[in-house]
Design a protein around this motif. Structure first.
Motif, mmCIF file in Angstrom:
data_model
loop_
_atom_site.group_PDB
_atom_site.id
_atom_site.type_symbol
_atom_site.label_atom_id
_atom_site.label_comp_id
_atom_site.label_asym_id
_atom_site.label_seq_id
_atom_site.Cartn_x
_atom_site.Cartn_y
_atom_site.Cartn_z
ATOM 1 N N GLY A 92 0.400 -1.029 0.320
ATOM 2 C CA GLY A 92 -0.043 -0.099 0.410
ATOM 3 C C GLY A 92 0.924 1.009 0.348
ATOM 4 N N THR A 93 -0.129 2.071 -0.099
ATOM 5 C CA THR A 93 0.706 4.122 -0.390
ATOM 6 C C THR A 93 1.720 4.397 1.363
ATOM 7 O OG1 THR A 93 -0.495 4.232 -2.016
ATOM 8 C CG2 THR A 93 0.218 6.005 -1.120
ATOM 9 N N LEU A 94 1.108 4.152 1.869
ATOM 10 C CA LEU A 94 1.706 4.604 3.380
ATOM 11 C C LEU A 94 2.645 3.732 3.339
ATOM 12 C CD1 LEU A 94 2.025 6.425 5.355
ATOM 13 C CD2 LEU A 94 0.083 5.562 6.775
ATOM 14 N N LEU A 95 2.382 2.708 3.675
ATOM 15 C CA LEU A 95 3.634 1.276 4.217
ATOM 16 C C LEU A 95 4.303 0.798 3.200
ATOM 17 C CD1 LEU A 95 4.172 -0.261 6.692
ATOM 18 C CD2 LEU A 95 2.814 -2.160 5.516
ATOM 19 N N GLY A 96 4.275 1.419 2.420
ATOM 20 C CA GLY A 96 5.333 0.943 1.083
ATOM 21 C C GLY A 96 5.784 1.656 0.453
ATOM 22 N N SER A 97 5.889 3.378 1.083
ATOM 23 C CA SER A 97 6.634 4.612 1.556
ATOM 24 C C SER A 97 7.573 4.276 2.480
ATOM 25 C CB SER A 97 5.728 5.784 1.259
ATOM 26 O OG SER A 97 5.206 5.738 0.275
ATOM 27 N N VAL A 98 7.213 4.035 3.636
ATOM 28 C CA VAL A 98 8.400 3.952 4.462
ATOM 29 C C VAL A 98 8.779 2.587 4.460
ATOM 30 C CG1 VAL A 98 7.734 3.548 7.112
ATOM 31 C CG2 VAL A 98 6.094 4.805 5.919
ATOM 32 N N LEU A 99 8.791 1.586 3.968
ATOM 33 C CA LEU A 99 9.232 0.473 3.651
ATOM 34 C C LEU A 99 10.133 0.815 2.670
ATOM 35 C CD1 LEU A 99 7.044 -2.783 3.971
ATOM 36 C CD2 LEU A 99 9.556 -1.432 5.852
ATOM 37 N N SER A 100 10.148 2.068 1.571
ATOM 38 C CA SER A 100 10.757 2.249 0.684
ATOM 39 C C SER A 100 12.252 2.595 1.255
ATOM 40 C CB SER A 100 10.150 2.710 -0.683
ATOM 41 O OG SER A 100 9.198 1.950 -1.084
ATOM 42 N N TRP A 101 11.595 4.127 1.759
ATOM 43 C CA TRP A 101 12.564 4.862 2.126
ATOM 44 C C TRP A 101 13.239 4.398 2.989
ATOM 45 C CZ3 TRP A 101 13.820 6.704 7.755
ATOM 46 C CH2 TRP A 101 14.367 7.850 7.538
ATOM 47 N N ILE A 102 13.732 3.490 4.216
ATOM 48 C CA ILE A 102 13.926 2.662 5.418
ATOM 49 C C ILE A 102 15.279 2.166 4.518
ATOM 50 C CG2 ILE A 102 13.985 0.624 6.802
ATOM 51 C CD1 ILE A 102 11.749 1.606 8.215
ATOM 52 N N GLY A 103 14.037 1.385 3.387
ATOM 53 C CA GLY A 103 15.076 0.119 2.207
ATOM 54 C C GLY A 103 16.131 0.905 1.613
ATOM 55 N N ALA A 104 15.673 1.985 0.934
ATOM 56 C CA ALA A 104 16.968 2.733 0.384
ATOM 57 C C ALA A 104 18.114 3.699 0.862
ATOM 58 C CB ALA A 104 15.725 4.266 0.290
ATOM 59 N N MET A 105 17.759 4.002 2.865
ATOM 60 C CA MET A 105 18.382 4.739 3.980
ATOM 61 C C MET A 105 19.433 2.948 3.913
ATOM 62 S SD MET A 105 18.073 8.020 4.373
ATOM 63 C CE MET A 105 17.578 7.470 1.576
ATOM 64 N N ILE A 106 18.963 2.534 4.640
ATOM 65 C CA ILE A 106 19.688 1.337 4.260
ATOM 66 C C ILE A 106 20.634 0.527 3.285
ATOM 67 C CG2 ILE A 106 20.281 -1.720 5.826
ATOM 68 C CD1 ILE A 106 17.521 -0.715 6.360
ATOM 69 N N GLY A 107 20.045 0.753 1.797
ATOM 70 C CA GLY A 107 21.381 0.848 1.541
ATOM 71 C C GLY A 107 22.015 2.087 0.583
ATOM 72 N N ALA A 108 21.425 2.475 0.855
ATOM 73 C CA ALA A 108 22.811 4.112 0.884
ATOM 74 C C ALA A 108 23.980 4.162 1.581
ATOM 75 C CB ALA A 108 21.871 5.109 0.629
ATOM 76 N N THR A 109 23.351 3.468 2.648
ATOM 77 C CA THR A 109 25.024 3.668 4.153
ATOM 78 C C THR A 109 25.968 2.463 3.500
ATOM 79 O OG1 THR A 109 23.427 4.419 5.390
ATOM 80 C CG2 THR A 109 24.586 3.244 6.493
ATOM 81 N N VAL A 110 25.272 1.138 3.055
ATOM 82 C CA VAL A 110 25.833 0.164 3.067
ATOM 83 C C VAL A 110 26.631 0.258 1.842
ATOM 84 C CG1 VAL A 110 25.715 -2.764 2.205
ATOM 85 C CG2 VAL A 110 24.634 -2.233 4.465
ATOM 86 N N GLY A 111 25.762 0.981 0.656
ATOM 87 C CA GLY A 111 26.382 1.107 -0.597
ATOM 88 C C GLY A 111 27.420 2.182 -0.309
ATOM 89 N N TYR A 112 27.889 3.485 0.367
ATOM 90 C CA TYR A 112 29.005 4.105 0.925
ATOM 91 C C TYR A 112 30.008 3.205 1.418
ATOM 92 C CZ TYR A 112 31.226 7.599 3.292
ATOM 93 O OH TYR A 112 32.279 8.422 3.367
#
Length: 161
Positions: A92-112
């Motif tokens: 869904g929109t709300l939970l999907g947005s939150v999970l996308s943001w969390i995944g993107a932040m963790i991914g950016a940190t690991v990628g860095y």
């Protein structure tokens, strides 16, 4: 930007840096081949597999697994857009947005972290060869410089990160 001879002295050799980058490349190729063999690139098969995973696991386990897969993939350069769209479709929109943001932040940190430990030495040597690029990077280290880099429409955000 001035560098001391001390910071240059502790750099690994080009061979050691290439071995590290080669290891990462082999890991990515192995992951891609595994995905291909398992049929992850077939749209219908993927939908069936995701549906089966949703039914066979608890909601929390599925959410955590989705975030881990999102972060792992984006940390090594896989575009995040398909994962973001999938999160909206799955949660869904709300939970999907939150999970996308969390995944993107963790991914950016690991990628860095991966870029910093594996690719830093190669990039550092390359920058030293080209004074103009080295100066541009030095200018982009503050907030305004990063903001300018992020607003350039042709530069992928993963590269800027």
């Amino acid at each position: 930007m001035h560098r001391t001879s001390r910071s240059i002295k502790h750099l690994p050799t080009t061979r050691a840096a290439l071995i590290r980058i080669g290891g990462l490349t082999l890991l990515l190729v192995a992951a891609a081949l595994t995905g291909y063999k398992l049929g992850w690139f077939d749209y219908r098969h993927t939908l069936e597999h995701v549906s089966r995973l949703q039914r066979s696991h608890s909601f929390v386990t599925f959410v955590v697994a989705f975030v881990v897969v999102y972060a792992s993939a984006t940390s090594v350069g896989v575009p995040g857009m398909p994962f973001t769209v999938a999160s909206g479709a799955l949660f869904g929109t709300l939970l999907g947005s939150v999970l996308s943001w969390i995944g993107a932040m963790i991914g950016a940190t690991v990628g860095y972290w991966v870029a910093r430990t594996i690719g830093h030495d190669v990039v550092f040597r390359w920058l030293q060869r080209y004074e103009r690029v080295d100066n541009a990077v030095a200018d982009a280290r503050d907030f305004n410089g990063m903001l300018r880099l992020r607003l350039i429409p042709v530069l992928p955000l993963g590269t800027v990160n």
